[in-house]
Design a protein around this motif. Structure first.
Motif, PDB file in Angstrom:
ATOM      1  N   GLY A  35      31.170   9.465 -12.178  1.00  0.00           N
ATOM      2  CA  GLY A  35      31.992   9.381 -10.973  1.00  0.00           C
ATOM      3  C   GLY A  35      31.227   9.105  -9.692  1.00  0.00           C
ATOM      4  O   GLY A  35      31.820   9.051  -8.627  1.00  0.00           O
ATOM      5  N   VAL A  36      29.916   8.949  -9.760  1.00  0.00           N
ATOM      6  CA  VAL A  36      29.117   8.643  -8.577  1.00  0.00           C
ATOM      7  C   VAL A  36      28.756   7.161  -8.612  1.00  0.00           C
ATOM      8  O   VAL A  36      28.120   6.696  -9.561  1.00  0.00           O
ATOM      9  CB  VAL A  36      27.834   9.503  -8.520  1.00  0.00           C
ATOM     10  CG1 VAL A  36      26.973   9.106  -7.333  1.00  0.00           C
ATOM     11  CG2 VAL A  36      28.186  10.970  -8.474  1.00  0.00           C
ATOM     12  N   ALA A  37      29.192   6.427  -7.594  1.00  0.00           N
ATOM     13  CA  ALA A  37      28.920   4.993  -7.511  1.00  0.00           C
ATOM     14  C   ALA A  37      27.621   4.769  -6.748  1.00  0.00           C
ATOM     15  O   ALA A  37      27.394   5.361  -5.707  1.00  0.00           O
ATOM     16  CB  ALA A  37      30.068   4.279  -6.817  1.00  0.00           C
ATOM     17  N   THR A  38      26.776   3.898  -7.293  1.00  0.00           N
ATOM     18  CA  THR A  38      25.504   3.573  -6.660  1.00  0.00           C
ATOM     19  C   THR A  38      25.413   2.056  -6.519  1.00  0.00           C
ATOM     20  O   THR A  38      25.716   1.319  -7.453  1.00  0.00           O
ATOM     21  CB  THR A  38      24.321   4.083  -7.513  1.00  0.00           C
ATOM     22  OG1 THR A  38      24.464   5.487  -7.694  1.00  0.00           O
ATOM     23  CG2 THR A  38      23.001   3.794  -6.839  1.00  0.00           C
ATOM     24  N   MET A  39      25.022   1.611  -5.322  1.00  0.00           N
ATOM     25  CA  MET A  39      24.808   0.182  -5.076  1.00  0.00           C
ATOM     26  C   MET A  39      23.321  -0.112  -5.275  1.00  0.00           C
ATOM     27  O   MET A  39      22.467   0.571  -4.710  1.00  0.00           O
ATOM     28  CB  MET A  39      25.238  -0.195  -3.662  1.00  0.00           C
ATOM     29  CG  MET A  39      26.719  -0.039  -3.411  1.00  0.00           C
ATOM     30  SD  MET A  39      27.782  -0.987  -4.508  1.00  0.00           S
ATOM     31  CE  MET A  39      27.492  -2.644  -3.951  1.00  0.00           C
ATOM     32  N   VAL A  40      23.032  -1.139  -6.071  1.00  0.00           N
ATOM     33  CA  VAL A  40      21.661  -1.516  -6.380  1.00  0.00           C
ATOM     34  C   VAL A  40      21.469  -2.961  -5.934  1.00  0.00           C
ATOM     35  O   VAL A  40      22.224  -3.851  -6.336  1.00  0.00           O
ATOM     36  CB  VAL A  40      21.367  -1.379  -7.885  1.00  0.00           C
ATOM     37  CG1 VAL A  40      19.924  -1.750  -8.186  1.00  0.00           C
ATOM     38  CG2 VAL A  40      21.673   0.033  -8.360  1.00  0.00           C
ATOM     39  N   ALA A  41      20.467  -3.194  -5.088  1.00  0.00           N
ATOM     40  CA  ALA A  41      20.127  -4.536  -4.630  1.00  0.00           C
ATOM     41  C   ALA A  41      18.978  -5.054  -5.479  1.00  0.00           C
ATOM     42  O   ALA A  41      17.933  -4.410  -5.583  1.00  0.00           O
ATOM     43  CB  ALA A  41      19.736  -4.507  -3.157  1.00  0.00           C
ATOM     44  N   VAL A  42      19.189  -6.233  -6.101  1.00  0.00           N
ATOM     45  CA  VAL A  42      18.197  -6.800  -7.015  1.00  0.00           C
ATOM     46  C   VAL A  42      17.822  -8.195  -6.536  1.00  0.00           C
ATOM     47  O   VAL A  42      18.697  -9.008  -6.218  1.00  0.00           O
ATOM     48  CB  VAL A  42      18.762  -6.861  -8.455  1.00  0.00           C
ATOM     49  CG1 VAL A  42      17.759  -7.508  -9.398  1.00  0.00           C
ATOM     50  CG2 VAL A  42      19.143  -5.477  -8.939  1.00  0.00           C
TER      51      VAL A  42
END
Length: 164
Positions: A35-42
């Motif tokens: 339930g925890v959303a994480t944004m990852v920049a690649v």
């Protein structure tokens, strides 16, 4: 590249992919875990993780949370809507008497010309009105009241008793 984004949050699932909008920008992935959303920049060229941050932890979200709690839910939203509606009514009712007097040579919306023989006291009133609008907007009124309370009212016993 999605396997690299999933490595940042082990055991997470890929939910969203946002392609880079230009050649020099990163690709964004949203991964979820419990339930925890994480944004990852690649970096799309070398598949390197540039940064990773929880989705609802930025400055925008912080400011949005403050405004949501200060507006006190539905009541605050209704008050804002009423204020916006009344502002529109004020604009329309102000345009009605202004429209026949508008400057014809201006070619645009403009204030009526200022009379050349305006007395000094009317100019002072205009300056006072402008300042009375500017101070509350800048928060100077609150600072002035607090300074007055600290410097004057708290040091005079009679006024201190009246204030408490």
């Amino acid at each position: 590249m999605d396997q690299y984004a999933g490595v940042t949050v082990n055991g997470s699932t890929l939910v969203q992919y946002v392609a880079p909008r230009a050649d020099d920008l990163v690709a964004l992935f949203r991964v979820d875990l419990d339930g925890v959303a994480t944004m990852v920049a690649v970096n799309p060229y070398i598949a390197e993780i540039v940064s990773s941050t929880p989705q609802r932890e930025g400055w925008y979200d912080y400011a949005n949370d403050i405004h949501d709690t200060l507006l006190s839910g539905g009541t605050g939203d209704r008050m804002i809507e009423i204020a916006a509606s009344l502002t529109m009514v004020l604009i329309v009712t102000g345009m009605y008497p202004w429209w026949p007097r508008r400057p014809s040579k201006a070619g645009r919306l403009a204030a009526p010309p200022m009379p050349c023989d305006m007395p000094l006291w009317q100019g002072a009133v205009l300056v006072g009105l402008a300042l009375s609008l500017a101070f509350p907007m800048a928060g100077i009124t609150l600072v002035t009241v607090l300074a007055l309370d600290y410097l004057v009212i708290s040091r005079i016993p009679v006024l201190r008793r009246l204030g408490s």
